[in-house]
Motif scaffolding. Structure first.
Motif, PDB file in Angstrom:
ATOM      1  N   UNK A 169     -12.308   6.303   2.766  1.00 35.40           N
ATOM      2  CA  UNK A 169     -12.676   8.102   3.271  1.00 35.40           C
ATOM      3  C   UNK A 169     -11.822   8.155   5.217  1.00 35.40           C
ATOM      4  N   UNK A 170     -11.341   7.332   5.462  1.00 38.37           N
ATOM      5  CA  UNK A 170     -10.617   7.868   6.487  1.00 38.37           C
ATOM      6  C   UNK A 170      -8.892   8.554   5.713  1.00 38.37           C
ATOM      7  N   UNK A 171      -8.504   7.968   4.542  1.00 37.45           N
ATOM      8  CA  UNK A 171      -7.533   8.938   3.814  1.00 37.45           C
ATOM      9  C   UNK A 171      -8.378  10.261   3.675  1.00 37.45           C
ATOM     10  N   UNK A 172      -9.054  10.344   2.590  1.00 36.36           N
ATOM     11  CA  UNK A 172      -9.601  11.237   2.136  1.00 36.36           C
ATOM     12  C   UNK A 172      -9.434  12.046   3.722  1.00 36.36           C
ATOM     13  N   UNK A 173     -10.060  11.689   4.448  1.00 36.35           N
ATOM     14  CA  UNK A 173     -10.338  12.681   5.582  1.00 36.35           C
ATOM     15  C   UNK A 173      -8.958  13.592   6.102  1.00 36.35           C
ATOM     16  N   UNK A 174      -7.889  12.776   6.408  1.00 42.74           N
ATOM     17  CA  UNK A 174      -6.356  13.104   6.087  1.00 42.74           C
ATOM     18  C   UNK A 174      -5.948  13.846   6.148  1.00 42.74           C
ATOM     19  N   UNK A 175      -6.045  13.795   4.478  1.00 45.91           N
ATOM     20  CA  UNK A 175      -5.948  14.978   3.162  1.00 45.91           C
ATOM     21  C   UNK A 175      -6.471  15.617   3.018  1.00 45.91           C
ATOM     22  N   UNK A 176      -7.490  16.396   3.816  1.00 42.97           N
ATOM     23  CA  UNK A 176      -8.336  17.943   3.263  1.00 42.97           C
ATOM     24  C   UNK A 176      -7.300  18.688   3.144  1.00 42.97           C
ATOM     25  N   UNK A 177      -6.692  19.057   4.142  1.00 45.79           N
ATOM     26  CA  UNK A 177      -5.651  20.148   4.125  1.00 45.79           C
ATOM     27  C   UNK A 177      -4.847  20.315   3.207  1.00 45.79           C
ATOM     28  N   UNK A 178      -4.440  19.095   2.371  1.00 52.26           N
ATOM     29  CA  UNK A 178      -3.893  18.775   0.964  1.00 52.26           C
ATOM     30  C   UNK A 178      -4.330  19.242  -0.201  1.00 52.26           C
ATOM     31  N   UNK A 179      -5.701  18.478   0.052  1.00 48.15           N
ATOM     32  CA  UNK A 179      -6.743  19.461  -0.660  1.00 48.15           C
ATOM     33  C   UNK A 179      -7.169  20.625  -1.018  1.00 48.15           C
ATOM     34  N   UNK A 180      -7.133  21.405  -0.010  1.00 42.53           N
ATOM     35  CA  UNK A 180      -7.208  22.298   0.243  1.00 42.53           C
ATOM     36  C   UNK A 180      -6.548  23.679  -0.112  1.00 42.53           C
ATOM     37  N   UNK A 181      -5.295  23.168  -0.038  1.00 45.70           N
ATOM     38  CA  UNK A 181      -3.443  23.793  -0.370  1.00 45.70           C
ATOM     39  C   UNK A 181      -3.820  23.917  -1.985  1.00 45.70           C
TER      40      UNK A 181
END
Length: 576
Positions: A169-181
């Motif tokens: 889950x922490x990994x997912x939160x860390x890549x929120x920027x990637x997902x939004x891009x």
């Protein structure tokens, strides 16, 4: 920076030195690179070429093609990161994951330098304004590669963390920027005026591939975690993720091969491990099976293709055919052998051919660094099944001292095998069901779903061994658990339900083998699911998560509960 003509000349000379065969069509591939209009287009084609080399077992050649020119463009370096991540996925070596992570970080820095207009300080402003409409095709691709590089970094972090839900889950939160891009890239593609149709196509399906990976990955997580992630902007949807990946797979772009392979990893590895592929009335993966056939035709004899062919056969219970696909030493990349040894151990073991299984656990112990504790326990189990008691005891005595820690934390699987091995050494257990227990945790017992012979040989073995158990032994509960499991696999889910209910009623206060109760509850739910008693099945899966706690491998069982419930939900939606 090396010029475009200089790089093409280097590529030609490099491949000539390696004496590539005409059958591999590398001359045509190089001609394609020569036709590139700019360094970004060339980088995309080189990345695609290195990917094809990799899938054709030319691992060193792929690395040697990209590594000397990694700084030529974001795509050149991105290709190197992809190769390093693939290497780490196959070895599961912490050192290899660290190398992949560092490479991903360097790719992000290259993208940031390319975007250097204050982009990092005003990300949302750049997205919400019309600035991207005036961006060059190359600059848009730097943005796309940045999102993928963050995804690669996260994959390295998450895959090296095992089944720790919170780490994931922490990994997912860390890549929120990637997902939004990726989301923004999917909007940019239609609004921007593109100079190159080639770069537009690569950009469009690159965005779809990225979103597809995220949605498919997030769909595996339990609902409570997904709700938190959705609150910060993520979305997990298996069907939507697969649809996007399948679009990219058919688009003839540099990400097409990856878009075919990732669902294979999802179905054949992740969902099989979670218990819902290879299950009676389990997930359907027909399109991915078709893509495996296509990749098999494109990369004949490729190690990745053969491993996936073997995994598909394991899922179908056809272990002898799986063994025929698992050929160590036929390629130049030794680390693939470790995965092959692993599956050969389990295939031979489930067929009770422990003399062969012993060979491969010994090879794992000697050659692989992933988990000496688990490998030792596996080897000891094979020796035990062969009647080599003294040697098995010596191996088991070493397990506790071979345990490792990741980020200061013990590995749940290693804690489990250490306890079991110590119980044998201390004379508290003969591990009569030790092999089957470990096979269940790694989901290899499910090979009996479609192979009646496996069920029969293990039923007979268990019935013989239970005769030697004391009436008050907690291992009686283990026997009843596998009795219920084998009844499910024998096409008798109603009888299995009865047996599992008896187990749960008569063994309520297990002190040592506590994991049996939640596992029995899950399998009871599965038996009810197969009988289309979906409401009752759902209650069992909820009970398995909520009623039991503080047992080894708890996170793994929670994942399985979530994925079984997703099957129930799909069945409900289909019948509406």
């Amino acid at each position: 920076m090396v010029s475009l003509d200089g790089f093409i000349s280097w590529s030609q000379e490099s491949l000539k030195q390696k004496k590539m065969t005409e059958d591999d069509n590398f001359e045509d591939a190089l001609d394609n690179v020569n036709e590139a209009d700019n360094i970004i287009e060339q980088g995309i084609k080189i990345a695609d070429l290195s990917q094809h080399l990799f899938f054709n077992n030319k691992f060193k050649e792929a690395h040697d093609l990209v590594e000397p020119v990694q700084n030529e463009s974001v795509y050149h370096h991105h290709a190197l990161t992809a190769l390093r991540l693939l290497n780490a996925v196959m070895t599961f070596d912490q050192a290899d994951f660290k190398i992949a992570l560092e490479s991903g970080e360097n790719t992000v820095k290259m993208c940031d330098a390319f975007l250097n207009d204050g982009f990092m300080n005003s990300l949302s402003e750049a997205f919400e304004s019309n600035k991207y409409k005036n961006w060059s095709d190359e600059k848009c691709h730097a943005l796309l590669v940045r999102a993928e590089a963050i995804l690669f970094k996260t994959a390295a972090l998450v895959l090296s963390s095992g089944t720790d839900i919170f780490a994931i889950a922490n990994g997912c939160l860390a890549v929120r920027e990637s997902y939004k891009i990726f989301e923004k890239c999917s909007k940019i593609v239609e609004k921007k005026v593109w100079k190159s149709e080639f770069l537009k196509n690569e950009f469009e399906y690159g965005a779809k591939c990225g979103l597809g990976v995220y949605q498919l990955y997030l769909s595996v997580l339990p609902p409570k975690i997904v709700k938190i992630l959705e609150w910060v902007g993520f979305r997990g949807d298996r069907d939507a993720g697969l649809s996007l990946l399948y679009e990219s797979a058919e688009a003839n772009c540099c990400r097409s091969v990856f878009s075919k392979w990732f669902p294979m990893f999802y179905f054949y590895i992740v969902q099989y491990f979670m218990g819902t592929v290879g299950e009676i009335k389990g997930l359907n993966c027909t399109t991915t099976d078709e893509h495996l056939t296509q990749l098999g035709n494109l990369f004949k004899g490729g190690a990745i293709v053969e491993i996936n062919n073997a995994q598909k056969c394991i899922i179908q219970g056809d272990l002898n055919t799986a063994i025929s696909h698992l050929n160590p030493g036929r390629h130049s990349f030794q680390n693939f052998d470790h995965f092959i040894y692993w599956n050969l151990y389990w295939c031979h073991g489930m067929l009770q051919n422990f003399r062969e299984a012993k060979k491969y656990s010994a090879r794992l112990l000697k050659e692989s660094k992933w988990s000496p504790a688990i490998y030792s326990y596996m080897h000891g189990l094979a020796l035990l099944e062969l009647g080599e008691i003294d040697e098995a005891s010596e191996i088991f005595a070493k397990v506790e001292h071979l345990r490792q820690k990741v980020a200061g934390k013990s590995i749940p699987d290693e804690k489990y095998v250490s306890r079991k091995a110590s119980a044998f050494v201390d004379g508290k257990s003969k591990l009569d069901f030790g092999f089957l227990e470990l096979a269940y945790f790694f989901n290899y017992t499910k090979t009996g779903n479609f192979n009646a012979n496996i069920v029969e040989i293990w039923k007979k073995t268990n019935e013989r061994r239970v005769q030697n158990l004391a009436a008050d032994s907690e291992e009686q509960a283990i026997y009843l658990f596998f009795k219920g499991l084998f009844l499910i696999q024998s096409g008798k889910p109603s009888e299995a339900s009865t047996e599992l209910k008896i187990l749960l009623k008569t063994h309520k206060k297990l002190k040592v083998e506590k994991y049996i109760l939640p596992c029995a509850t899950v399998e009871l739910g599965n038996a009810l699911r197969i009988q289309d008693l979906n409401v009752e099945a759902g209650k069992c899966f909820d009970q398995a998560k909520d009623k039991f706690s503080n047992y080894y491998l708890e996170s793994r069982l929670h994942f399985r509960c979530h994925n079984y419930k997703s099957i129930l939900q799909s069945a409900t939606e289909t019948n509406m």
